[in-house]
Motif scaffolding. Structure first.
Motif, PDB file in Angstrom:
ATOM      1  N   ILE A  57       0.829  -1.209   0.000  1.00 25.38           N
ATOM      2  CA  ILE A  57       0.000   0.000   0.000  1.00 25.38           C
ATOM      3  C   ILE A  57       0.862   1.257   0.000  1.00 25.38           C
ATOM      4  CG2 ILE A  57      -0.294   0.062   2.511  1.00 25.38           C
ATOM      5  CD1 ILE A  57      -2.912   1.078  -0.118  1.00 25.38           C
ATOM      6  N   ALA A  58       2.020   1.213   0.647  1.00 23.64           N
ATOM      7  CA  ALA A  58       2.909   2.375   0.672  1.00 23.64           C
ATOM      8  C   ALA A  58       3.455   2.666  -0.727  1.00 23.64           C
ATOM      9  CB  ALA A  58       4.041   2.146   1.665  1.00 23.64           C
ATOM     10  N   VAL A  59       3.725   1.632  -1.493  1.00 21.28           N
ATOM     11  CA  VAL A  59       4.188   1.804  -2.872  1.00 21.28           C
ATOM     12  C   VAL A  59       3.044   2.335  -3.729  1.00 21.28           C
ATOM     13  CG1 VAL A  59       5.082   0.607  -4.915  1.00 21.28           C
ATOM     14  CG2 VAL A  59       5.978   0.065  -2.647  1.00 21.28           C
ATOM     15  N   TYR A  60       1.834   1.787  -3.528  1.00 23.18           N
ATOM     16  CA  TYR A  60       0.671   2.264  -4.290  1.00 23.18           C
ATOM     17  C   TYR A  60       0.405   3.741  -4.017  1.00 23.18           C
ATOM     18  CZ  TYR A  60      -0.624  -2.715  -4.899  1.00 23.18           C
ATOM     19  OH  TYR A  60      -0.652  -4.052  -5.213  1.00 23.18           O
ATOM     20  N   GLU A  61       0.588   4.149  -2.768  1.00 19.58           N
ATOM     21  CA  GLU A  61       0.365   5.557  -2.418  1.00 19.58           C
ATOM     22  C   GLU A  61       1.297   6.469  -3.211  1.00 19.58           C
ATOM     23  OE1 GLU A  61      -1.177   4.993   2.196  1.00 19.58           O
ATOM     24  OE2 GLU A  61       0.943   5.366   1.815  1.00 19.58           O
ATOM     25  N   VAL A  62       2.538   6.078  -3.340  1.00 16.94           N
ATOM     26  CA  VAL A  62       3.492   6.881  -4.115  1.00 16.94           C
ATOM     27  C   VAL A  62       3.111   6.878  -5.590  1.00 16.94           C
ATOM     28  CG1 VAL A  62       5.909   7.057  -4.862  1.00 16.94           C
ATOM     29  CG2 VAL A  62       5.376   6.534  -2.474  1.00 16.94           C
ATOM     30  N   ALA A  63       2.838   5.693  -6.129  1.00 17.98           N
ATOM     31  CA  ALA A  63       2.550   5.563  -7.561  1.00 17.98           C
ATOM     32  C   ALA A  63       1.279   6.289  -7.972  1.00 17.98           C
ATOM     33  CB  ALA A  63       2.459   4.087  -7.939  1.00 17.98           C
ATOM     34  N   THR A  64       0.297   6.343  -7.084  1.00 14.00           N
ATOM     35  CA  THR A  64      -0.960   7.016  -7.444  1.00 14.00           C
ATOM     36  C   THR A  64      -0.919   8.517  -7.171  1.00 14.00           C
ATOM     37  OG1 THR A  64      -1.938   6.494  -5.287  1.00 14.00           O
ATOM     38  CG2 THR A  64      -2.381   4.953  -7.104  1.00 14.00           C
ATOM     39  N   PHE A  65       0.025   8.961  -6.359  1.00 18.11           N
ATOM     40  CA  PHE A  65       0.120  10.390  -6.044  1.00 18.11           C
ATOM     41  C   PHE A  65       0.778  11.174  -7.173  1.00 18.11           C
ATOM     42  CE2 PHE A  65       2.242  14.096  -4.204  1.00 18.11           C
ATOM     43  CZ  PHE A  65       1.166  14.727  -3.592  1.00 18.11           C
ATOM     44  N   TYR A  66       1.825  10.626  -7.754  1.00 19.17           N
ATOM     45  CA  TYR A  66       2.598  11.331  -8.782  1.00 19.17           C
ATOM     46  C   TYR A  66       2.146  10.926 -10.173  1.00 19.17           C
ATOM     47  CZ  TYR A  66       5.708  12.551  -4.951  1.00 19.17           C
ATOM     48  OH  TYR A  66       6.221  13.038  -3.779  1.00 19.17           O
ATOM     49  N   ASN A  67       1.912  11.922 -11.041  1.00 13.33           N
ATOM     50  CA  ASN A  67       1.407  11.598 -12.381  1.00 13.33           C
ATOM     51  C   ASN A  67       2.488  11.124 -13.347  1.00 13.33           C
ATOM     52  OD1 ASN A  67       2.661  13.987 -13.082  1.00 13.33           O
ATOM     53  ND2 ASN A  67       0.803  15.058 -13.645  1.00 13.33           N
ATOM     54  N   MET A  68       3.724  11.038 -12.902  1.00 19.52           N
ATOM     55  CA  MET A  68       4.781  10.518 -13.776  1.00 19.52           C
ATOM     56  C   MET A  68       4.733   9.001 -13.868  1.00 19.52           C
ATOM     57  SD  MET A  68       8.018  11.285 -11.385  1.00 19.52           S
ATOM     58  CE  MET A  68       7.794  11.198  -9.628  1.00 19.52           C
ATOM     59  N   TYR A  69       3.985   8.384 -12.959  1.00 16.10           N
ATOM     60  CA  TYR A  69       3.874   6.928 -12.987  1.00 16.10           C
ATOM     61  C   TYR A  69       2.642   6.525 -13.778  1.00 16.10           C
ATOM     62  CZ  TYR A  69       7.345   7.319  -9.310  1.00 16.10           C
ATOM     63  OH  TYR A  69       8.470   7.644  -8.594  1.00 16.10           O
ATOM     64  N   ASN A  70       2.831   5.573 -14.677  1.00 15.39           N
ATOM     65  CA  ASN A  70       1.752   5.095 -15.534  1.00 15.39           C
ATOM     66  C   ASN A  70       1.148   3.842 -14.905  1.00 15.39           C
ATOM     67  OD1 ASN A  70       2.599   7.101 -17.348  1.00 15.39           O
ATOM     68  ND2 ASN A  70       3.997   5.688 -18.343  1.00 15.39           N
ATOM     69  N   LEU A  71      -0.107   3.919 -14.549  1.00 18.59           N
ATOM     70  CA  LEU A  71      -0.779   2.789 -13.912  1.00 18.59           C
ATOM     71  C   LEU A  71      -1.588   1.969 -14.906  1.00 18.59           C
ATOM     72  CD1 LEU A  71      -1.842   4.582 -10.617  1.00 18.59           C
ATOM     73  CD2 LEU A  71       0.238   3.280 -11.105  1.00 18.59           C
ATOM     74  N   GLU A  72      -1.418   2.286 -16.166  1.00 23.09           N
ATOM     75  CA  GLU A  72      -2.035   1.524 -17.244  1.00 23.09           C
ATOM     76  C   GLU A  72      -1.133   1.656 -18.467  1.00 23.09           C
ATOM     77  OE1 GLU A  72      -5.025   5.142 -18.586  1.00 23.09           O
ATOM     78  OE2 GLU A  72      -5.792   3.502 -17.381  1.00 23.09           O
ATOM     79  N   PRO A  73      -1.295   0.790 -19.438  1.00 23.01           N
ATOM     80  CA  PRO A  73      -0.442   0.887 -20.632  1.00 23.01           C
ATOM     81  C   PRO A  73      -0.606   2.249 -21.305  1.00 23.01           C
ATOM     82  CG  PRO A  73      -1.587  -1.219 -20.597  1.00 23.01           C
ATOM     83  CD  PRO A  73      -2.176  -0.386 -19.489  1.00 23.01           C
ATOM     84  N   MET A  74       0.504   2.765 -21.787  1.00 28.51           N
ATOM     85  CA  MET A  74       0.534   4.055 -22.467  1.00 28.51           C
ATOM     86  C   MET A  74       1.007   3.851 -23.894  1.00 28.51           C
ATOM     87  SD  MET A  74      -0.109   6.685 -20.405  1.00 28.51           S
ATOM     88  CE  MET A  74      -1.144   6.114 -19.077  1.00 28.51           C
ATOM     89  N   GLY A  75       0.784   4.861 -24.717  1.00 30.07           N
ATOM     90  CA  GLY A  75       1.333   4.851 -26.059  1.00 30.07           C
ATOM     91  C   GLY A  75       2.850   4.994 -25.993  1.00 30.07           C
ATOM     92  N   GLN A  76       3.478   4.832 -27.113  1.00 31.27           N
ATOM     93  CA  GLN A  76       4.933   4.985 -27.185  1.00 31.27           C
ATOM     94  C   GLN A  76       5.344   6.377 -26.696  1.00 31.27           C
ATOM     95  OE1 GLN A  76       6.474   4.464 -31.157  1.00 31.27           O
ATOM     96  NE2 GLN A  76       8.573   4.878 -30.536  1.00 31.27           N
ATOM     97  N   TYR A  77       4.507   7.374 -26.997  1.00 25.58           N
ATOM     98  CA  TYR A  77       4.759   8.737 -26.549  1.00 25.58           C
ATOM     99  C   TYR A  77       3.592   9.220 -25.702  1.00 25.58           C
ATOM    100  CZ  TYR A  77       8.292   8.556 -30.167  1.00 25.58           C
ATOM    101  OH  TYR A  77       9.356   8.185 -30.931  1.00 25.58           O
ATOM    102  N   LYS A  78       3.884   9.484 -24.442  1.00 24.66           N
ATOM    103  CA  LYS A  78       2.880  10.064 -23.545  1.00 24.66           C
ATOM    104  C   LYS A  78       3.080  11.573 -23.593  1.00 24.66           C
ATOM    105  CE  LYS A  78       3.098  10.208 -18.908  1.00 24.66           C
ATOM    106  NZ  LYS A  78       3.020   9.818 -17.483  1.00 24.66           N
ATOM    107  N   ILE A  79       2.064  12.275 -24.073  1.00 23.10           N
ATOM    108  CA  ILE A  79       2.118  13.733 -24.145  1.00 23.10           C
ATOM    109  C   ILE A  79       1.207  14.283 -23.062  1.00 23.10           C
ATOM    110  CG2 ILE A  79       1.658  15.772 -25.545  1.00 23.10           C
ATOM    111  CD1 ILE A  79       2.214  14.077 -28.019  1.00 23.10           C
ATOM    112  N   THR A  80       1.808  15.009 -22.139  1.00 22.82           N
ATOM    113  CA  THR A  80       1.064  15.622 -21.045  1.00 22.82           C
ATOM    114  C   THR A  80       1.045  17.122 -21.287  1.00 22.82           C
ATOM    115  OG1 THR A  80       1.863  13.910 -19.548  1.00 22.82           O
ATOM    116  CG2 THR A  80       0.911  15.883 -18.537  1.00 22.82           C
ATOM    117  N   ILE A  81      -0.140  17.701 -21.236  1.00 23.46           N
ATOM    118  CA  ILE A  81      -0.260  19.148 -21.405  1.00 23.46           C
ATOM    119  C   ILE A  81      -0.776  19.761 -20.111  1.00 23.46           C
ATOM    120  CG2 ILE A  81      -2.547  18.910 -22.476  1.00 23.46           C
ATOM    121  CD1 ILE A  81      -1.798  21.517 -24.071  1.00 23.46           C
ATOM    122  N   CYS A  82      -0.118  20.807 -19.686  1.00 27.57           N
ATOM    123  CA  CYS A  82      -0.544  21.505 -18.476  1.00 27.57           C
ATOM    124  C   CYS A  82      -1.772  22.351 -18.797  1.00 27.57           C
ATOM    125  CB  CYS A  82       0.586  22.397 -17.955  1.00 27.57           C
ATOM    126  SG  CYS A  82       0.095  23.302 -16.470  1.00 27.57           S
TER     127      CYS A  82
END
Length: 158
Positions: A57-82
């Motif tokens: 659960i401590a690892v899940y808390e970190v992974a779900t808090f930060y948006n740099m971690y992908n919790l599902e498959p992503m495309g080859q290029y993840k484009i994030t727009i602010c």
């Protein structure tokens, strides 16, 4: 679960902390695991937790808090727009609309060819450079006009 090379890299991160504080390497360990696997499945996060000697659960808390971690498959290029207020005032909503139209997807979707995933991001820390995109959590692209987006997508192999 992870390759020997990834485990060596995680061990180098663990070595930066006191012996009884190896859990402090959790963010680095997750980044290394994601780099190898492409995303963080529960099994991968469970492995990281066991490797670092911490509750899953401590690892899940970190992974779900930060948006740099992908919790599902992503495309080859993840484009994030602010789309936070400073970026929105500088045109990021229009930039997002252009990207959606150009790629034929909405936020949190992947193109049918698996090449691009479009994400909406919180502050990327470059308000003065808005609109700002982040490619694969590593490459910051500033002042993104439609022309610059076309050039970026062409470079990435649209």
């Amino acid at each position: 679960m992870l390759s020997a090379e990834s485990l060596k890299r995680i061990d180098r991160e663990i070595a930066k902390y006191p012996i009884d504080k190896k859990q402090s390497a959790v963010m680095s360990a997750l980044a290394i695991a994601q780099e190898e696997k492409g995303w963080l499945a529960n099994e991968t996060m469970d492995f990281v937790a066991e490797y670092l000697g911490m509750p899953p659960i401590a690892v899940y808390e970190v992974a779900t808090f930060y948006n740099m971690y992908n919790l599902e498959p992503m495309g080859q290029y993840k484009i994030t727009i602010c789309t936070n207020l400073p970026c929105a005032l500088s045109g990021s909503n229009e930039t997002a609309a252009y990207l959606k139209k150009k790629l034929g997807i909405e936020f949190n979707q992947m193109t049918s060819d698996g090449k691009f995933t479009l994400k909406e991001g919180e502050c990327l820390g470059a308000c003065g450079d808005a609109p700002v995109l982040l490619v694969n959590n590593k490459r910051m692209c500033s002042f993104m006009s439609n022309e610059m987006i076309d050039k970026l997508l062409e470079e990435l192999g649209e």
